[in-house]
Design a protein around this motif. Structure first.
Motif, short mmCIF file in Angstrom:
data_model
loop_
_atom_site.label_atom_id
_atom_site.label_comp_id
_atom_site.label_asym_id
_atom_site.label_seq_id
_atom_site.Cartn_x
_atom_site.Cartn_y
_atom_site.Cartn_z
N HIS A 75 0.84 -1.29 -0.15
CA HIS A 75 0.02 -0.01 -0.07
C HIS A 75 0.92 1.29 -0.07
O HIS A 75 1.62 1.32 0.87
CB HIS A 75 -0.86 0.20 1.42
N ARG A 76 0.58 2.11 -0.88
CA ARG A 76 1.35 3.43 -0.96
C ARG A 76 0.35 4.48 -0.85
O ARG A 76 -0.82 4.53 -1.37
CB ARG A 76 2.24 3.37 -1.99
N MET A 77 0.88 5.78 -0.55
CA MET A 77 0.22 6.95 -0.52
C MET A 77 0.41 7.70 -1.72
O MET A 77 -0.27 8.82 -1.93
CB MET A 77 0.56 7.71 0.82
N ASP A 78 1.51 7.38 -2.77
CA ASP A 78 1.65 8.01 -4.03
C ASP A 78 2.33 7.00 -4.70
O ASP A 78 2.63 5.91 -4.31
CB ASP A 78 2.75 9.32 -3.52
N GLY A 79 2.32 7.51 -6.09
CA GLY A 79 2.99 6.67 -7.11
C GLY A 79 4.39 7.08 -7.34
O GLY A 79 4.73 6.66 -8.66
N GLY A 80 5.00 8.05 -6.61
CA GLY A 80 6.28 8.44 -7.14
C GLY A 80 6.30 9.65 -8.14
O GLY A 80 5.34 9.76 -8.58
N LEU A 81 7.40 10.27 -8.32
CA LEU A 81 7.49 11.13 -9.29
C LEU A 81 7.43 10.49 -10.91
O LEU A 81 8.05 9.43 -11.05
CB LEU A 81 8.50 12.08 -9.07
N PRO A 82 7.25 11.30 -11.90
CA PRO A 82 7.26 10.63 -13.15
C PRO A 82 8.55 10.25 -13.53
O PRO A 82 9.66 10.99 -13.07
CB PRO A 82 6.81 11.75 -14.15
N VAL A 83 8.63 9.18 -14.05
CA VAL A 83 10.09 8.66 -14.93
C VAL A 83 9.85 8.75 -16.28
O VAL A 83 8.97 8.05 -16.98
CB VAL A 83 10.07 7.07 -14.31
N ARG A 84 10.74 9.52 -16.89
CA ARG A 84 10.82 9.82 -18.12
C ARG A 84 11.40 8.93 -18.97
O ARG A 84 12.01 9.31 -20.07
CB ARG A 84 11.40 11.40 -18.21
N GLU A 99 -1.69 11.52 -17.98
CA GLU A 99 -0.65 11.37 -17.58
C GLU A 99 0.35 12.63 -18.07
O GLU A 99 1.26 13.20 -17.40
CB GLU A 99 -0.14 10.05 -18.29
N ARG A 100 0.20 13.12 -19.42
CA ARG A 100 1.08 14.17 -19.74
C ARG A 100 0.85 15.45 -19.06
O ARG A 100 1.66 16.20 -18.55
CB ARG A 100 0.85 14.57 -21.20
N GLU A 101 -0.64 15.52 -18.70
CA GLU A 101 -1.00 16.64 -17.84
C GLU A 101 -0.48 16.60 -16.47
O GLU A 101 0.05 17.53 -15.89
CB GLU A 101 -2.38 16.59 -17.75
N TRP A 102 -0.26 15.50 -15.85
CA TRP A 102 0.24 15.16 -14.39
C TRP A 102 1.90 15.53 -14.83
O TRP A 102 2.46 16.27 -13.80
CB TRP A 102 0.22 13.66 -14.13
N PHE A 103 2.74 15.12 -15.54
CA PHE A 103 3.91 15.27 -15.94
C PHE A 103 4.13 16.64 -15.98
O PHE A 103 5.21 17.26 -15.10
CB PHE A 103 4.34 14.82 -17.29
N ASP A 104 3.38 17.55 -16.54
CA ASP A 104 3.30 19.29 -16.52
C ASP A 104 3.23 19.65 -15.27
O ASP A 104 3.87 20.73 -14.53
CB ASP A 104 2.44 19.80 -17.68
N GLU A 105 2.22 19.10 -14.41
CA GLU A 105 1.86 19.57 -13.28
C GLU A 105 3.12 19.62 -12.22
O GLU A 105 3.53 20.18 -11.22
CB GLU A 105 0.78 18.98 -12.62
N VAL A 106 3.72 18.30 -12.35
CA VAL A 106 4.78 17.84 -11.43
C VAL A 106 6.06 18.84 -11.83
O VAL A 106 6.74 19.22 -11.03
CB VAL A 106 5.41 16.39 -11.60
N ALA A 107 6.35 19.29 -12.97
CA ALA A 107 7.23 20.16 -13.40
C ALA A 107 6.98 21.52 -12.83
O ALA A 107 8.04 22.15 -12.20
CB ALA A 107 7.37 20.24 -14.98
N ASP A 108 5.67 21.95 -12.95
CA ASP A 108 5.51 23.21 -12.28
C ASP A 108 5.75 23.34 -10.72
O ASP A 108 6.17 23.97 -10.27
CB ASP A 108 3.97 23.74 -12.68
N TRP A 109 5.35 22.24 -10.12
CA TRP A 109 5.54 22.04 -8.61
C TRP A 109 7.17 22.16 -8.40
O TRP A 109 7.36 22.57 -7.55
CB TRP A 109 4.92 20.68 -8.18
N GLY A 110 7.70 21.32 -9.23
CA GLY A 110 9.25 21.39 -8.91
C GLY A 110 9.78 22.72 -9.11
O GLY A 110 10.69 23.05 -8.19
N GLY A 111 9.23 23.51 -10.19
CA GLY A 111 9.75 24.88 -10.22
C GLY A 111 9.63 25.94 -9.09
O GLY A 111 10.34 26.83 -8.66
N SER A 112 8.51 25.61 -8.32
CA SER A 112 7.78 26.86 -7.33
C SER A 112 8.23 25.99 -5.99
O SER A 112 8.31 26.77 -5.10
CB SER A 112 6.38 26.81 -7.55
N GLU A 113 8.30 24.69 -5.95
CA GLU A 113 8.26 24.02 -4.45
C GLU A 113 9.49 23.05 -4.31
O GLU A 113 9.47 22.69 -3.15
CB GLU A 113 6.87 23.21 -3.96
N GLY A 114 10.19 22.96 -5.43
CA GLY A 114 11.08 21.76 -5.25
C GLY A 114 12.51 22.27 -5.06
O GLY A 114 13.45 21.49 -5.01
#
Length: 391
Positions: free
Chosen positions: A205-214, A225-240
């Motif tokens: 059981h997991r609470m997340d699926g990990g960050l996208p693997v390119r 999935e593509r939308e999620w990749f973009d969301e993760v990239a935006d999050w990384g730019g502002s919060e990472g």
């Protein structure tokens, strides 16, 4: 194979008075930075809130009471891979033939603290109005470099290596087959337990699926999935930014965070606020005592630097390992307030998904924020796998 000692020592740490006095002295002598008017949390930790927290830490916080509360959990140490490892081992209060052993893996910035509220809900469900047949034997280790486990003197361990240690720990405790669960880095540790020990892990059981693997061809991705990749990239730019420092220059940050308790508090409390389901008000998810218990564990054990170094180790995991698919039955609980939640299409691409739920409350630290909801998620997911686990 690592050297597993069969000797398990009962472990109840107690902070030395001198260490606590030194902490209070440093807190009272904090040299505060300036901050723009009304900056709030927009530029990082809100200095006004941090001043309030630090003042309470210095002159109101009762560490002895928190230490005593944590001591009510059955805690031990043993040696795995040449390192002393601290862990909670709480057995089911009313054991039945269906008791399932469960190893819970924490993340950053926390330790076994993440699961301190949920352990009694899992080991004694009958006392909480739940079917006693849903009881677990619960094991909650501190990863090397976190909490009361040893800090590796050499290269930091990655999630694959830690998963191997947990498999050895479960063997030392007499569990041939067991469930695994985790969040944050602990999600990755649980994933590798399932990948590398599928004959022993009955379900994960997991609470997340990990960050996208390119390593996946973008043309193969579904639109969500593509939308999620973009969301993760935006999050990384502002919060990472924190993650980039942890992966590349952890020792630079470790100097200040190990020397200044106010700096350590700023580094951690900003994440507790940003990643929890608190609507911008951290004390809706955590009391001051709960926040400071987590931070004080880091301070007294001197583990902020060693915990950050695990990011550096994980960054070196080969892409081929990251793209492996988990075939062990997998469940996901994506809590509403968690960060960058993956779409079902990605989860099914990377794991054998048999359970997916989205609880209405809770964030990145759901086992601590919403222990009842988290416990129910584990009960619901693992219920079908109890009997096979005891064959």
């Amino acid at each position: 194979m690592s050297d597993v000692s069969p000797h398990l020592e009962s472990y109840t740490p107690q902070a030395e008075r001198a260490a606590l006095e030194d902490l209070r002295t440093r807190l009272r002598a904090t040299r505060w930075p300036d901050a723009p008017e009304d900056a709030g949390w927009a530029l990082g930790t809100d200095i006004t809130y941090l001043r309030e927290l630090v003042a309470y830490w210095a002159d109101g916080f009762d560490w002895a009471a928190q230490e005593a509360a944590l001591a009510r959990l059955p805690r031990f140490r043993t040696r795995l891979g040449g390192l002393g490892v601290h862990f909670v081992h709480a057995r089911a209060v009313a054991p039945t033939g269906s008791v399932l052993p469960l190893v819970l893996s924490h993340g950053w910035p926390d330790s076994f603290w993440r699961y301190s509220k949920v352990v009694p809900l899992l080991t004694d469900p009958g006392a909480h109005g739940v079917d006693p047949a849903d009881a677990f034997d619960v094991v909650v280790p501190d990863m090397p470099g976190y909490g009361y486990s040893d800090r590796p003197a050499g290269p930091p361990l990655d999630s694959i290596a830690v998963a191997g240690l947990w498999a050895e720990l479960m063997s030392a405790l007499g569990y041939d087959r067991f469930g695994a669960a985790g969040g944050d880095i602990g999600s990755h540790v649980s994933r590798y337990l399932a990948l590398d020990h599928p004959d022993r892990v009955v379900a994960v059981h997991r609470m997340d699926g990990g960050l996208p693997v390119r390593t996946v061809d973008p043309a193969e991705l579904a639109p969500e999935e593509r939308e999620w990749f973009d969301e993760v990239a935006d999050w990384g730019g502002s919060e990472g930014a924190y993650g980039a420092i942890h992966r590349t220059k952890p020792q630079t940050a470790a100097v200040g965070l190990t020397d200044s308790p106010a700096g350590l508090a700023a580094w951690i409390v900003e994440k507790l606020r940003a990643w929890s389901d608190c609507n911008g008000h951290v004390e809706r998810s955590f009391t001051k005592d709960e926040i400071l218990t987590n931070i004080t564990l880091y301070w007294l054990t001197g583990t902020i630097g060693s915990s950050m170094r695990m990011y550096h180790a994980n960054a070196a995991i080969p892409p081929g390992q990251l793209s492996r698919r988990v075939e062990v039955p997998s469940g996901f609980s994506l809590f509403r307030g968690d960060i960058v939640r993956p779409p079902r299409a990605w989860l099914e691409r990377t794991a054998n998904v048999v359970y997916l739920n989205e609880p209405a409350r809770g964030g990145h630290f759901a086992p601590f924020e919403e222990p009842e909801l988290y416990a129910e998620e584990l009960r619901a997911f693992f219920r079908p796998y109890r009997a096979p686990a005891m064959d």
